[in-house]
Structure formats: C-alpha cells, structure tokens
Design a protein around this motif. Structure first.
Motif, PDB file in Angstrom:
ATOM      1  N   SER A 130     -18.926  12.630  -4.336  1.00 13.43           N
ATOM      2  CA  SER A 130     -18.831  13.167  -2.980  1.00 13.43           C
ATOM      3  C   SER A 130     -17.927  12.333  -2.082  1.00 13.43           C
ATOM      4  CB  SER A 130     -20.227  13.244  -2.346  1.00 13.43           C
ATOM      5  OG  SER A 130     -21.062  14.129  -3.066  1.00 13.43           O
ATOM      6  N   LEU A 131     -17.411  11.222  -2.595  1.00 13.84           N
ATOM      7  CA  LEU A 131     -16.527  10.388  -1.786  1.00 13.84           C
ATOM      8  C   LEU A 131     -15.267  11.156  -1.418  1.00 13.84           C
ATOM      9  CD1 LEU A 131     -16.825   6.961  -3.636  1.00 13.84           C
ATOM     10  CD2 LEU A 131     -17.497   7.423  -1.274  1.00 13.84           C
ATOM     11  N   ARG A 132     -14.867  11.069  -0.152  1.00 10.06           N
ATOM     12  CA  ARG A 132     -13.665  11.757   0.310  1.00 10.06           C
ATOM     13  C   ARG A 132     -12.413  10.915   0.118  1.00 10.06           C
ATOM     14  NH1 ARG A 132     -14.997  16.500   2.818  1.00 10.06           N
ATOM     15  NH2 ARG A 132     -17.179  16.720   3.426  1.00 10.06           N
ATOM     16  N   THR A 133     -12.595   9.678  -0.302  1.00  7.03           N
ATOM     17  CA  THR A 133     -11.481   8.847  -0.735  1.00  7.03           C
ATOM     18  C   THR A 133     -12.031   7.741  -1.629  1.00  7.03           C
ATOM     19  OG1 THR A 133      -9.529   7.571  -0.063  1.00  7.03           O
ATOM     20  CG2 THR A 133     -11.537   7.225   1.213  1.00  7.03           C
ATOM     21  N   THR A 134     -11.190   7.220  -2.506  1.00  4.09           N
ATOM     22  CA  THR A 134     -11.550   6.065  -3.339  1.00  4.09           C
ATOM     23  C   THR A 134     -10.504   4.960  -3.158  1.00  4.09           C
ATOM     24  OG1 THR A 134     -10.398   7.051  -5.237  1.00  4.09           O
ATOM     25  CG2 THR A 134     -12.763   7.457  -5.051  1.00  4.09           C
ATOM     26  N   ARG A 135      -9.786   5.017  -2.067  1.00  2.00           N
ATOM     27  CA  ARG A 135      -8.637   4.133  -1.891  1.00  2.00           C
ATOM     28  C   ARG A 135      -9.047   2.721  -1.475  1.00  2.00           C
ATOM     29  NH1 ARG A 135      -3.641   7.564   0.573  1.00  2.00           N
ATOM     30  NH2 ARG A 135      -2.729   5.480   0.474  1.00  2.00           N
ATOM     31  N   THR A 136      -8.096   1.826  -1.613  1.00  2.09           N
ATOM     32  CA  THR A 136      -8.234   0.460  -1.120  1.00  2.09           C
ATOM     33  C   THR A 136      -7.857   0.443   0.357  1.00  2.09           C
ATOM     34  OG1 THR A 136      -7.736  -0.467  -3.291  1.00  2.09           O
ATOM     35  CG2 THR A 136      -7.399  -1.907  -1.387  1.00  2.09           C
ATOM     36  N   MET A 137      -8.634  -0.264   1.146  1.00  3.22           N
ATOM     37  CA  MET A 137      -8.431  -0.294   2.585  1.00  3.22           C
ATOM     38  C   MET A 137      -7.173  -1.076   2.962  1.00  3.22           C
ATOM     39  SD  MET A 137     -10.917   1.512   3.951  1.00  3.22           S
ATOM     40  CE  MET A 137     -10.477   2.613   2.583  1.00  3.22           C
ATOM     41  N   ALA A 138      -6.506  -0.611   4.020  1.00  2.79           N
ATOM     42  CA  ALA A 138      -5.276  -1.249   4.500  1.00  2.79           C
ATOM     43  C   ALA A 138      -5.253  -1.196   6.021  1.00  2.79           C
ATOM     44  CB  ALA A 138      -4.047  -0.537   3.924  1.00  2.79           C
ATOM     45  N   PRO A 139      -4.565  -2.156   6.665  1.00  2.00           N
ATOM     46  CA  PRO A 139      -4.498  -2.155   8.129  1.00  2.00           C
ATOM     47  C   PRO A 139      -3.934  -0.838   8.664  1.00  2.00           C
ATOM     48  CG  PRO A 139      -3.684  -4.230   7.259  1.00  2.00           C
ATOM     49  CD  PRO A 139      -3.870  -3.323   6.079  1.00  2.00           C
ATOM     50  N   VAL A 181      -6.278  13.772   6.176  1.00  2.00           N
ATOM     51  CA  VAL A 181      -5.596  13.900   4.880  1.00  2.00           C
ATOM     52  C   VAL A 181      -5.344  12.534   4.253  1.00  2.00           C
ATOM     53  CG1 VAL A 181      -4.524  16.080   5.514  1.00  2.00           C
ATOM     54  CG2 VAL A 181      -3.347  13.927   6.029  1.00  2.00           C
ATOM     55  N   GLY A 182      -4.975  12.549   2.980  1.00  2.00           N
ATOM     56  CA  GLY A 182      -4.581  11.338   2.276  1.00  2.00           C
ATOM     57  C   GLY A 182      -5.680  10.667   1.491  1.00  2.00           C
ATOM     58  N   GLY A 183      -6.868  11.272   1.475  1.00  2.00           N
ATOM     59  CA  GLY A 183      -7.971  10.653   0.748  1.00  2.00           C
ATOM     60  C   GLY A 183      -7.723  10.527  -0.741  1.00  2.00           C
ATOM     61  N   TYR A 184      -7.110  11.539  -1.287  1.00  2.63           N
ATOM     62  CA  TYR A 184      -6.781  11.550  -2.710  1.00  2.63           C
ATOM     63  C   TYR A 184      -5.312  11.900  -2.873  1.00  2.63           C
ATOM     64  CZ  TYR A 184     -11.725  11.267  -3.899  1.00  2.63           C
ATOM     65  OH  TYR A 184     -13.031  10.843  -4.026  1.00  2.63           O
ATOM     66  N   PRO A 185      -4.434  10.888  -3.027  1.00  4.88           N
ATOM     67  CA  PRO A 185      -3.027  11.183  -3.314  1.00  4.88           C
ATOM     68  C   PRO A 185      -2.904  12.014  -4.592  1.00  4.88           C
ATOM     69  CG  PRO A 185      -3.327   8.882  -2.742  1.00  4.88           C
ATOM     70  CD  PRO A 185      -4.705   9.456  -2.893  1.00  4.88           C
ATOM     71  N   ASP A 186      -1.729  12.542  -4.806  1.00  3.82           N
ATOM     72  CA  ASP A 186      -1.525  13.520  -5.878  1.00  3.82           C
ATOM     73  C   ASP A 186      -2.055  13.092  -7.241  1.00  3.82           C
ATOM     74  OD1 ASP A 186      -0.324  15.101  -4.021  1.00  3.82           O
ATOM     75  OD2 ASP A 186       1.721  14.566  -4.566  1.00  3.82           O
ATOM     76  N   ASP A 187      -1.943  11.818  -7.564  1.00  2.00           N
ATOM     77  CA  ASP A 187      -2.312  11.372  -8.902  1.00  2.00           C
ATOM     78  C   ASP A 187      -3.729  10.789  -8.981  1.00  2.00           C
ATOM     79  OD1 ASP A 187      -1.781   9.191  -7.346  1.00  2.00           O
ATOM     80  OD2 ASP A 187      -0.589   8.122  -8.854  1.00  2.00           O
ATOM     81  N   ALA A 188      -4.489  10.886  -7.915  1.00  2.00           N
ATOM     82  CA  ALA A 188      -5.822  10.277  -7.892  1.00  2.00           C
ATOM     83  C   ALA A 188      -6.870  11.247  -8.432  1.00  2.00           C
ATOM     84  CB  ALA A 188      -6.182   9.860  -6.476  1.00  2.00           C
ATOM     85  N   GLU A 189      -7.788  10.723  -9.233  1.00  2.29           N
ATOM     86  CA  GLU A 189      -8.880  11.530  -9.776  1.00  2.29           C
ATOM     87  C   GLU A 189     -10.186  11.165  -9.084  1.00  2.29           C
ATOM     88  OE1 GLU A 189      -9.259  11.403 -13.977  1.00  2.29           O
ATOM     89  OE2 GLU A 189      -7.170  11.977 -14.365  1.00  2.29           O
ATOM     90  N   ARG A 190     -11.052  12.141  -8.952  1.00  2.35           N
ATOM     91  CA  ARG A 190     -12.373  11.907  -8.372  1.00  2.35           C
ATOM     92  C   ARG A 190     -13.308  11.316  -9.415  1.00  2.35           C
ATOM     93  NH1 ARG A 190     -13.675  14.365  -3.456  1.00  2.35           N
ATOM     94  NH2 ARG A 190     -12.055  15.728  -2.625  1.00  2.35           N
ATOM     95  N   LEU A 191     -14.245  10.503  -8.936  1.00  2.00           N
ATOM     96  CA  LEU A 191     -15.289   9.981  -9.802  1.00  2.00           C
ATOM     97  C   LEU A 191     -16.285  11.090 -10.110  1.00  2.00           C
ATOM     98  CD1 LEU A 191     -15.803   6.548  -8.003  1.00  2.00           C
ATOM     99  CD2 LEU A 191     -14.443   7.010 -10.049  1.00  2.00           C
TER     100      LEU A 191
END
Length: 513
Positions: free
Chosen positions: A423-432, A406-416
C-alpha cells in the motif's frame, strides 16, 4: 439561474480586443512589481516567477533536444455536470498548473526547449461572453498577468507548430501510480501526423521528477496552506461537542480555510469519521457523507486539508468528542503518537521510505505489547506483517499540487508485495526538497482483524479479551506534512499533538499558529 453562452468561436474577438481573464486575483506586488496570485486581504501572495522557475527547471532536462523542439501541454477543460449546462467550479489540470499557474480552463501552452520562450494559447471567445462572465482582458493583460512571453489563440496553435517542418514535440503521456489512470496524449487539431515528430514518454517522466522536489517558493506556499489548515483544525477541535453531526465539523473546517485563508478548494474530500466510522480509511464519500451524530465518548478522526493556488495540505487530527480521553482512547492515541515521533526522529535525506514505514510499524507493535493488546516478540510480528492488521495503509505519500503527488513510483520501480508494504505510495529514498505526509494509524477493522485472529500463524499474538473490547472503537490517525531538509525534516503542520495539548485546546486554551 440564467444560462451562460457556450465557448464558441463565432463573433470572436481578436488579440487586440479583450479576452476573458479577470485581474482581481493576480496583481502586481508592491515591492517587486511582479504579478502574484492572491485571494486578497491577508492571503498569501504567490509570485508568477514560481511557475517561470518551474519552466526553467523542466527545460534544463531537455538539453539534448533538437533545435526548434517544443513542449506542448493542454490545460484542463471546463466540464458540465452530466448532460446539464451546469459548470462545476473549475480546477486547473495539475501539470499545466505547475508550469503556468493559469486559473482559467481550455488553454494550451508551448515551451521552446532551446530558447525557453513560453507561449500561452487562450480560447477565442465571443464578445457576449463579457455579459455573463465579466470584463474580458486584452492579450497584453493576459501576458502580464501570467508572466509569459507570448499570448495567442488556441485556434492558432496548429499553424504555430507546423511553421517548422518535422519539428520535435514533447507531449504528456503516462500512468499515475496512485490512481492507475493514464494521461492520454493530447490531440492537436490541424497538425498532420507526418508534419511533426512526437515523443510521448520523456515529458511525463521529466516533469514528474521535477514535481518531486519543491522549490523554495513552492515550500513557502505549502507552509501557508498548512498554517491555514492547522488553524482550521484547531477551530473544529474547539467547536466540537457530542450531539453535533460530522458534517458540521466539515462545514466549519471549510469555512475557516476559505474565510481566513482564501482556500476556495479543498485538497480532497473531507473525512470526518466518528466512532466506528473512524476505522473507514476514506470515509466521507458520497455514500457515507459525514452524516453520523457524535456520541458522548466517540473518538473522532478528522482528515481534512485546504488547497491554495492548487497546492495541497493533508492533515489528520484524532480526539474524543467530549474533549477528554478515556484510558482506552489514550492507549491507542499514544501508540500512534509514539510511531509518528519515532519517524520524525529518523527522517532525513538518504533514508528509505520503506524503512520509515517499518519503523512506524515496529514502534506501534511494541506499544501495543506494552499496553496489553498483543503478546510475543515484535521481531516475529514484523516477519508475519502483523503491523498491516492495525495499519493497512502506507505511512504517507508525496504531496504538492496533488494531495497524492506524482513521482512515487518512477517508470522502472516495482511495488512491494507484502501486506501493508504493497500500500506504500512510494518506496523512494528521501532527498532534500521532498514533501511527504507522515500518517501512522491504528485501527480496529473487522475485515482484516478477524482473519488475522483466526489465522493459526498469527492468532497467538492477540490478547483476544482486550481486542474484543475495541471491536467497535474505530481508529486513530495522526498526519503531519513535512519537508525533507538538508539534515533532517521540517514539520509544516502546527496542530496540538500530545494528549495534554489536545485536551487543553478542546477546553478552550488558545493555540498559537
């Protein structure tokens, strides 16, 4: 086969009597004298403080909650197969597992967000349950087993909640961005609507965000299941030969992960595609049950991962059935390997997952030009989204208790919207602390290849006489599971990757894991 009794409340035991929880797989560790999950022998010991730490992390996000507020979560329910009395092997609901690590079905739990007190509610079962399912434990044993503060019965949940009038409850309700399925808020029988205040949005959002970043104990567990699954992939690689059935390779993988690693569950349905089947992204389903015979020179795509204590691995290896790459197979394989290595070299905190996907595409397109599949400028190919023709899926996904975590797309995130990127399951910035799969692939799929070759805007890029020879080739994917570290990444997967390594291992050379 004899039938088991239903979960009835008649003739039920009291809390002072025995309850249905075995102790065989959760015991006290020798050094720390703390409860740990283990399948015995040399399998990994998972301390229950992993879940206590998860609970603390979650409660820290509720600092502004009113006094007496409770988080209320429902565990997974034991299901029956259709209308029969057959009980499929139970696997815990993932959010409940993350919080409590409870193996058994039909439980509930509460967390007092002010005090941190944890209460596990277990079903009230009849004494006859012990005849069919084994000795039933006392409430005190259950409490010690899962390292919770209190244990009560499920039928006491309502009275516990309404002790405080107008109490604030937080329950799970939200959409899974991978499946599109919605977690429905639980129905708590015996609690009138006007007796409590129910928040149905905050818990799903906050717990999903917690699950994105793994704790050190979670990472230790995931390293273990990756090591076991890597070992199983190598065993399959060394046993593989033309004439076998795909399902025999699946069977061996499942055997090794279970017999050597205690992985009773697999993280997902095994994908064992040979020849043209390797171009079917999620091959291995009920209608295509890994049942093709391996041809002499087939390329194989083996996407399999064990699961331990509900934590996943997700590894894909690709190699020739006869253990020796043809020049054509080597071209495609090294194209994919170059894309994966390019991502490994760039992956670190602060980078965009979208940029990593595009890097893999750009690298792969450049390799396909160099190897005579394509012609033209890679920049223009990127503008035309040509990478999605050869890799229709995303570069990878979060992984944890769920394979597609879970967490690939937080509530306010839109898909490309563009091909491949959508088809990306997340568009987030990477974090430790994030765990992601890196799984570039190159496939020859008529359903996307033919339209692109006929489209006037993209047809000029294809060296058609070369592409035609690969129309029945299938596809190659390489998938490793990585941790984002403070300054880069750690690859948990330990499989042979270069052509030379794969061929040597398939010829019988030992591979240390």
């Amino acid at each position: 086969m004899s039938t088991t009794p239903t979960r009835s409340s008649s003739s039920a035991t009291s809390l002072e009597e025995e309850q249905p929880h075995r102790t065989a797989t959760i015991t006290l560790s020798g050094d720390a004298s703390e409860p740990c999950f283990s399948m015995g022998l040399d399998t990994h010991r998972v301390p229950m403080r992993l879940h206590a730490e998860n609970r603390r992390r979650l409660i820290a996000r509720f600092a502004d909650a009113p006094a007496g507020s409770l988080i209320v979560v429902q565990g997974g329910e034991q299901e029956l197969r259709h209308q029969t009395d057959h009980e499929p092997l139970f696997r815990q609901e993932s959010y409940f597992q993350w919080l409590f690590g409870v193996m058994e079905p039909d439980c509930w739990a509460t967390l007092d967000v002010n005090t941190g007190e944890s209460t596990l509610f277990i079903p009230r079962l009849p004494p006859s349950y012990a005849v069919w399912m084994g000795r039933i434990q006392t409430a005190q044993e259950v409490k010690e087993k899962y390292a919770v503060d209190r244990v009560m019965f499920v039928d006491e949940l309502a009275s516990e909640i309404v002790q405080q009038e107008g109490r604030q409850l937080y329950v799970l309700h939200g959409k899974n961005s991978d499946s599109g399925q919605t977690i429905r808020p639980p129905v708590i029988e015996g609690v009138p609507d006007d007796a409590v205040k129910v928040d149905k949005s905050k818990l799903h959002r906050e717990m999903s965000e917690c699950r994105v970043i793994k704790s050190d104990l979670e990472l230790d567990l995931m390293r273990y299941v990756n090591r076991i699954s890597s070992r199983a992939h190598v065993a399959v690689m060394q046993a593989c030969k033309p004439g076998m059935a795909e399902y025999q390779l699946e069977s061996l993988f499942r055997h090794v992960t279970y017999s050597e690693g205690g992985c009773r569950h697999q993280a997902y349905t095994c994908i064992c595609g040979s020849g043209i089947n390797s171009a079917t992204l999620h091959y291995g389903h009920a209608g295509a049950p890994n049942d093709q015979k391996l041809g002499d020179h087939d390329i194989l795509l083996m996407d399999m991962g064990g699961e331990y204590h509900c934590y996943a691995s997700d590894i894909t290896c690709s190699y020739p059935a006869d253990g020796k790459f043809t020049p054509e197979q080597r071209d495609v394989y090294e194209t994919v390997l170059a894309a994966q290595n390019a991502v490994f070299g760039a992956l670190k905190p602060g980078v965009s997952w979208v940029d990593m996907h595009k890097l893999a595409e750009r690298t792969m397109l450049g390799e396909l030009v160099k190897r005579g599949f394509l012609r033209g400028e890679v920049d223009e190919m990127m503008e035309k989204r040509l990478g999605a023709v050869f890799q229709p899926h995303g570069l990878g996904h979060f992984m944890g208790i769920d394979t597609h975590d879970v967490g690939g797309y937080p509530d306010d995130a839109e898909r490309l919207k563009e091909p491949g990127l959508r088809s990306l399951r997340t568009t987030r910035t990477m974090a430790p602390g994030m765990v992601v799969t890196v799984e570039p692939g190159c496939y020859f799929i008529d359903a996307v290849l033919v339209p692109a070759m006929e489209d006037p805007s993209t047809s000029k890029f294809f060296v058609k006489e070369k592409i035609e020879r690969f129309r029945t080739f299938g596809g190659i994917r390489l998938e490793d599971d990585v941790i984002i570290t403070a300054d880069g990444m750690e690859n948990m997967t330990k499989c042979p990757r270069t052509v030379e390594e794969v061929e040597a291992v398939m010829a019988g050379k030992p591979w240390p894991i």
